[in-house]
Design an enzyme around this catalytic site. Sequence first.
Site: not given
Length: 161
Positions: A60, A58, A146
């Site tokens: 954000h 996932h 990342y």
Amino acid sequence: MRYRRAWQEGGTYFFTVNLAERSHTLLVDRIENLRNAVRKVKRAHPFDILAWVVFLDHLHAVWTLPENDSDFATRWMLIKAGFSRGLPRGERISVARRRKGERGLWQRRYWEHWIVDENDLQRHVDYVHINPVKLGYVARASEWPYSSIHRYIRQGWLTPD
């Protein structure tokens, strides 16, 4: 069913976007595919990335859209599609998705939150940057490769600690 979304022209938004199979590690395994998809979409449909962090399954992000533009949905659709096109087929695809010609890499929906003020923005940017620590991936946020935290450090807005 019609989902209610906060459409604010020129707005700033926080997003959480998930892979369909939460046990996959595609986002970091194929980080260049994701980066390329984002770059391509930004060229065609500009937006500012205020914060971003990518995890195994996932991500954000905090974006600001251009004035007179509230269409984050198209941007996410294009990013997801661009990323998916760069991957070999082989994922499990439900009958419903197959009927619509969809792949099964991403969850269809995502979470968005319209940022309402500077305090809200700071809380969400901090959340994005500290999340790798909260999830137990690293001891310090600057250790997670990342993340937009590295841009903040380079610009002197944050320290590595």
